[in-house]
Design an enzyme around this catalytic site. Structure first.
Site, PDB file in Angstrom:
ATOM      1  N   GLY A  44       0.018  14.143  -4.313  1.00  0.00           N
ATOM      2  CA  GLY A  44      -1.331  13.962  -4.307  1.00  0.00           C
ATOM      3  C   GLY A  44      -2.016  12.778  -5.130  1.00  0.00           C
ATOM      4  O   GLY A  44      -1.274  12.332  -5.827  1.00  0.00           O
ATOM      5  N   ASP A  63       0.968  -1.070   0.164  1.00  0.00           N
ATOM      6  CA  ASP A  63       0.038  -0.013  -0.183  1.00  0.00           C
ATOM      7  C   ASP A  63       0.976   1.334   0.067  1.00  0.00           C
ATOM      8  O   ASP A  63       0.397   2.273   0.321  1.00  0.00           O
ATOM      9  CB  ASP A  63      -0.840   0.011   1.160  1.00  0.00           C
ATOM     10  CG  ASP A  63      -1.750  -1.231   1.218  1.00  0.00           C
ATOM     11  OD1 ASP A  63      -2.369  -1.935   0.255  1.00  0.00           O
ATOM     12  OD2 ASP A  63      -1.874  -1.760   2.530  1.00  0.00           O
ATOM     13  N   GLU A  64       1.846   1.246  -0.572  1.00  0.00           N
ATOM     14  CA  GLU A  64       2.935   2.548  -0.626  1.00  0.00           C
ATOM     15  C   GLU A  64       2.383   3.534  -1.715  1.00  0.00           C
ATOM     16  O   GLU A  64       2.936   4.504  -1.926  1.00  0.00           O
ATOM     17  CB  GLU A  64       4.477   2.011  -0.945  1.00  0.00           C
ATOM     18  CG  GLU A  64       4.800   1.143  -0.040  1.00  0.00           C
ATOM     19  CD  GLU A  64       4.553  -0.285  -0.197  1.00  0.00           C
ATOM     20  OE1 GLU A  64       3.883  -0.654  -1.429  1.00  0.00           O
ATOM     21  OE2 GLU A  64       5.281  -1.327   0.329  1.00  0.00           O
ATOM     22  N   THR A  82      -9.480  -5.494   2.353  1.00  0.00           N
ATOM     23  CA  THR A  82     -10.188  -5.940   3.464  1.00  0.00           C
ATOM     24  C   THR A  82     -10.843  -4.790   4.194  1.00  0.00           C
ATOM     25  O   THR A  82     -11.735  -5.215   5.261  1.00  0.00           O
ATOM     26  CB  THR A  82      -9.448  -6.654   4.492  1.00  0.00           C
ATOM     27  OG1 THR A  82      -8.254  -5.813   4.772  1.00  0.00           O
ATOM     28  CG2 THR A  82      -8.466  -7.968   3.857  1.00  0.00           C
ATOM     29  N   HIS A  89      -5.198  -2.275  -5.423  1.00  0.00           N
ATOM     30  CA  HIS A  89      -4.879  -0.741  -5.786  1.00  0.00           C
ATOM     31  C   HIS A  89      -5.824  -0.084  -6.222  1.00  0.00           C
ATOM     32  O   HIS A  89      -6.792  -0.383  -6.872  1.00  0.00           O
ATOM     33  CB  HIS A  89      -3.630  -0.939  -6.889  1.00  0.00           C
ATOM     34  CG  HIS A  89      -2.314  -1.892  -6.534  1.00  0.00           C
ATOM     35  ND1 HIS A  89      -1.672  -2.772  -7.730  1.00  0.00           N
ATOM     36  CD2 HIS A  89      -1.790  -2.159  -5.458  1.00  0.00           C
ATOM     37  CE1 HIS A  89      -0.833  -3.174  -7.215  1.00  0.00           C
ATOM     38  NE2 HIS A  89      -0.830  -2.848  -5.675  1.00  0.00           N
ATOM     39  N   CYS A 111       3.062  10.314  -1.058  1.00  0.00           N
ATOM     40  CA  CYS A 111       2.159  10.631   0.046  1.00  0.00           C
ATOM     41  C   CYS A 111       2.996  11.818   0.762  1.00  0.00           C
ATOM     42  O   CYS A 111       3.134  12.086   1.945  1.00  0.00           O
ATOM     43  CB  CYS A 111       2.100   9.782   0.969  1.00  0.00           C
ATOM     44  SG  CYS A 111       0.777   8.616   0.543  1.00  0.00           S
TER      45      CYS A 111
HETATM   46  P1  IMO Z   1      -0.434  -4.507  -2.310  1.00  0.00           P
HETATM   47  O1  IMO Z   1       0.091  -5.004  -3.501  1.00  0.00           O
HETATM   48  C1  IMO Z   1      -0.638  -4.740   2.137  1.00  0.00           C
HETATM   49  C2  IMO Z   1      -0.575  -8.582   4.052  1.00  0.00           C
HETATM   50  C3  IMO Z   1      -1.848  -8.850   4.672  1.00  0.00           C
HETATM   51  C4  IMO Z   1      -1.144  -9.827   5.930  1.00  0.00           C
HETATM   52  C5  IMO Z   1      -0.098 -10.776   5.232  1.00  0.00           C
HETATM   53  C6  IMO Z   1      -0.312 -11.953   4.856  1.00  0.00           C
HETATM   54  O2  IMO Z   1      -2.023  -3.851  -2.138  1.00  0.00           O
HETATM   55  O3  IMO Z   1       0.253  -3.547  -1.633  1.00  0.00           O
HETATM   56  P2  IMO Z   1      -1.753 -13.151   2.598  1.00  0.00           P
HETATM   57  O4  IMO Z   1      -3.134 -12.621   2.362  1.00  0.00           O
HETATM   58  O5  IMO Z   1      -0.943 -12.356   1.873  1.00  0.00           O
HETATM   59  O6  IMO Z   1      -1.745 -14.283   3.085  1.00  0.00           O
HETATM   60  O7  IMO Z   1      -1.526 -11.815   3.951  1.00  0.00           O
HETATM   61  O8  IMO Z   1       0.316  -9.901   4.179  1.00  0.00           O
HETATM   62  N1  IMO Z   1      -0.672  -8.339   2.718  1.00  0.00           N
HETATM   63  C7  IMO Z   1      -0.798  -6.851   2.208  1.00  0.00           C
HETATM   64  N2  IMO Z   1      -0.808  -5.819   2.940  1.00  0.00           N
HETATM   65  N3  IMO Z   1      -0.710  -4.630   1.057  1.00  0.00           N
HETATM   66  C8  IMO Z   1      -0.852  -5.919   0.017  1.00  0.00           C
HETATM   67  O9  IMO Z   1      -0.585  -5.886  -1.199  1.00  0.00           O
HETATM   68  C9  IMO Z   1      -0.688  -7.118   0.654  1.00  0.00           C
HETATM   69  N4  IMO Z   1      -0.733  -8.261   0.325  1.00  0.00           N
HETATM   70  C10 IMO Z   1      -0.614  -8.923   1.469  1.00  0.00           C
HETATM   71  O10 IMO Z   1      -2.477  -7.778   5.327  1.00  0.00           O
HETATM   72  O11 IMO Z   1      -0.615  -9.090   6.976  1.00  0.00           O
HETATM   73 MG    MG Z   2      -3.026  -2.268  -1.477  1.00  0.00          MG
END
Ligand code: IMO
Ligand code: MG
EC number: 6.3.4.4
Length: 338
Positions: free
Chosen positions: A326, A13-14, A254, A43, A284
């Site tokens: 932004g 989520d960066e 989620t 995303h 950000c």
């Molecule tokens: P994007 O691509 C944030 C985290 C889950 C959990 C851990 C294990 O959007 O940045 P999983 O379902 O993979 O077995 O969960 O990994 N997690 C993410 N957190 N962004 C993601 O992807 C994530 N993909 C997995 O929250 O802590």
């Molecule tokens: Mg994400």
């Protein structure tokens, strides 16, 4: 012409989606290939006044000239994919998508196990999207592949061949990683991690490209890192502090509230090393310093922001070349050629 990999530098989520969308518009890659785990990614892509939440399709979809590929290493959930193709039909995504025949397939049983297994859903805090259990079946060599699924036949292709051909033809190629380096099964805070490695070399492997073909690795860091789910977060701040700073975020997949922390230079250095980072994209910045909101020129940034960037470059030994101020694509400072 360059082959570039985009990597999340923290716990996901960066703002990778925004950076990928920006690069797709600006650099016009002929192919955007997704690596990463699977539909546990989430995303948000903003096009005009519309927001699209996507989990399978590469986030570069608004560039309608590019081929969109999902690599062999990635897990595909056919239901999620079909919904997104329907949602994005104005962008002709179904006509452009190339799903690697060897991509692994998530089925209902994987989602159910991910949600009902207490270790995964409660202790680790998985996304419940079935990725972990599907990767178990993959390691057991009992998982279905995309080529085994009737409804996916029309999207199948050889992503490795497509990407390597584009590289040979001197075209721009963008490899989009998901998750974040600190969620890596190998290098993250095990067991609070995802079910695969999530660094540049793995994304190259996911789409079938060798390391010698990669020109640039852009690591995306968020000014205030966030984490959803369980696990260590050394620089975490209290919810009150996050509220005072105005950083309140909820997950795309989620809906969980994200934990927020201060920028951690030590971890960021490790991530640059893990990825062989050649550039940093900082997102950000407007949350770190609200004065910077919407700025498009480096010169206009406040001293506070310039200082933050300078310290980051000194401590990490990598240049900050893209800065997001932004959510809109135009709200980006691009100093790659400086
Ligand atoms: P994007 O691509 C944030 C985290 C889950 C959990 C851990 C294990 O959007 O940045 P999983 O379902 O993979 O077995 O969960 O990994 N997690 C993410 N957190 N962004 C993601 O992807 C994530 N993909 C997995 O929250 O802590
Ligand atoms: Mg994400």
């Amino acid at each position: 012409m360059t082959c570039t990999i985009i990597v999340g530098g923290q716990w996901g989520d960066e703002g990778k989606g925004k950076i990928v969308s920006y690069l797709c518009e600006k650099d016009n890659p002929s192919i955007i290939a997704r690596g990463g785990v699977g539909p546990n990614a989430g995303h948000t892509v903003e096009v005009g006044d519309k927001k699209y939440g996507i989990r399978m399709v590469p986030t570069g979809f608004p560039n309608v000239n590019a081929k969109l590929a999902i690599g062999a290493g990635v897990l595909t959930d056919p239901e999620v994919l079909e919904k997104e193709l329907e949602m994005l039909k104005d962008f002709n995504v179904a006509q452009r998508i190339i799903l690697d025949s060897n991509s692994g397939v998530i089925e209902l049983k994987h989602r159910e196990m991910d949600k009902s297994n207490v270790h995964l859903s409660k202790e680790i805090g998985s996304t419940g999207t079935g990725c972990g259990p599907a990767n178990v079946d993959r390691a057991m060599r009992t998982l279905k592949q995309a080529k085994d699924v009737e409804s996916l036949q029309k999207y199948l292709g050889d992503v490795s061949k497509e990407v390597n051909t584009a590289i040979e033809n001197n075209e721009n190629v963008l490899i989009e990683g998901t998750q974040g380096a600190l969620l890596s099964l190998f290098h993250g805070s095990y067991p609070y991690v995802t079910s695969k490695d999530t660094n540049a070399s793995s994304f190259a492997a996911d789409v079938g490209v060798g390391p010698t073909k990669i020109d640039e690795v852009i690591v995306v860091f968020k000014s205030y890192p966030t984490r959803v789910g369980e696990g260590p977060f050394p620089s975490e701040m209290t919810e009150e502090e996050a509220e005072t700073l105005g950083v309140i975020e909820y997950g795309t997949v989620t809906g969980r509230r994200r934990r927020v922390g201060h920028f951690d230079y030590e971890l960021a250095k490790k991530v640059c090393d893990l990825n062989g980072a050649t550039q940093i994209a900082l997102t950000c910045l407007d949350k770190y310093d609200t004065e910077c909101y919407g700025m498009k020129k480096y010169e206009d940034l406040s001293d506070k922001s310039k200082e933050f960037i300078k310290i980051m470059e000194q401590k990490l030994g990598v240049k900050v070349t893209l800065i997001s101020t932004g959510p809109e694509l135009s709200q980006t400072i691009d100093i790659r050629n400086k």
